[in-house]
Enzyme design. Sequence first.
Site, PDB file in Angstrom:
ATOM      1  N   GLU A 155       0.819  -1.212   0.000  1.00 40.29           N
ATOM      2  CA  GLU A 155       0.000   0.000   0.000  1.00 40.29           C
ATOM      3  C   GLU A 155       0.858   1.269   0.000  1.00 40.29           C
ATOM      4  O   GLU A 155       0.569   2.218  -0.725  1.00 40.29           O
ATOM      5  CB  GLU A 155      -0.970   0.008   1.191  1.00 40.29           C
ATOM      6  CG  GLU A 155      -2.146  -0.939   1.042  1.00 40.29           C
ATOM      7  CD  GLU A 155      -3.158  -0.480  -0.004  1.00 40.29           C
ATOM      8  OE1 GLU A 155      -3.158   0.700  -0.389  1.00 40.29           O
ATOM      9  OE2 GLU A 155      -3.961  -1.325  -0.440  1.00 40.29           O
TER      10      GLU A 155
ATOM     11  N   GLU B 168       0.852   4.032  -2.963  1.00 41.00           N
ATOM     12  CA  GLU B 168       0.347   5.380  -2.693  1.00 41.00           C
ATOM     13  C   GLU B 168       1.421   6.455  -2.641  1.00 41.00           C
ATOM     14  O   GLU B 168       1.137   7.610  -2.921  1.00 41.00           O
ATOM     15  CB  GLU B 168      -0.435   5.404  -1.371  1.00 41.00           C
ATOM     16  CG  GLU B 168      -1.750   4.659  -1.455  1.00 41.00           C
ATOM     17  CD  GLU B 168      -2.617   4.859  -0.227  1.00 41.00           C
ATOM     18  OE1 GLU B 168      -2.296   5.701   0.633  1.00 41.00           O
ATOM     19  OE2 GLU B 168      -3.641   4.169  -0.141  1.00 41.00           O
TER      20      GLU B 168
ATOM     21  N   GLU C  68      -2.224  13.747  -3.410  1.00 41.72           N
ATOM     22  CA  GLU C  68      -0.955  14.378  -3.033  1.00 41.72           C
ATOM     23  C   GLU C  68      -0.304  13.522  -1.965  1.00 41.72           C
ATOM     24  O   GLU C  68      -0.977  12.780  -1.256  1.00 41.72           O
ATOM     25  CB  GLU C  68      -1.184  15.773  -2.428  1.00 41.72           C
ATOM     26  CG  GLU C  68      -1.686  16.838  -3.356  1.00 41.72           C
ATOM     27  CD  GLU C  68      -1.883  18.157  -2.621  1.00 41.72           C
ATOM     28  OE1 GLU C  68      -0.871  18.710  -2.142  1.00 41.72           O
ATOM     29  OE2 GLU C  68      -3.032  18.596  -2.502  1.00 41.72           O
TER      30      GLU C  68
END
Length: 134
Positions: free
Chosen positions: A50, A54, A99
């Site tokens: 993850e 990300e 972001e």
Amino acid sequence: MIRCVGGVTHDTYGRLLMVRRANAPGQGLWSIPGGRVEPGEPDADAVARELREETGLIVSPGRLVGTVIRPAPSGSYEIFDYECQVAGGALRAGDDAAEVAWVDLATFTTLERTNLLTAGLAPTLRDWSMLPRA
């Protein structure tokens, strides 16, 4: 319960790694990176996957910092948050992140004051002594 993981990661300056969510739940809000555990996937593998997806960073998951339960569209998310150390990679916003940033305490406090953090994040990190240290 939907099993999820998160990575609580500080850099050498004490800043906290955070993502602004690109999708629901929490779209547009800042949180720690993480997501669902795949069937049969160990938590450590899920955290590393993850965070790589990300944030672009390669992390080594460490100790379990804490667990929270959050509402899901059908049931609840049970989120296991692990302390992580950066081992490599390059910081960039990935698939579920609009972001990504290293956040210092002043910025974190501003995000909290302006209601731009996911629900319960600030008090939980405060309770766990995991707020930004810079």
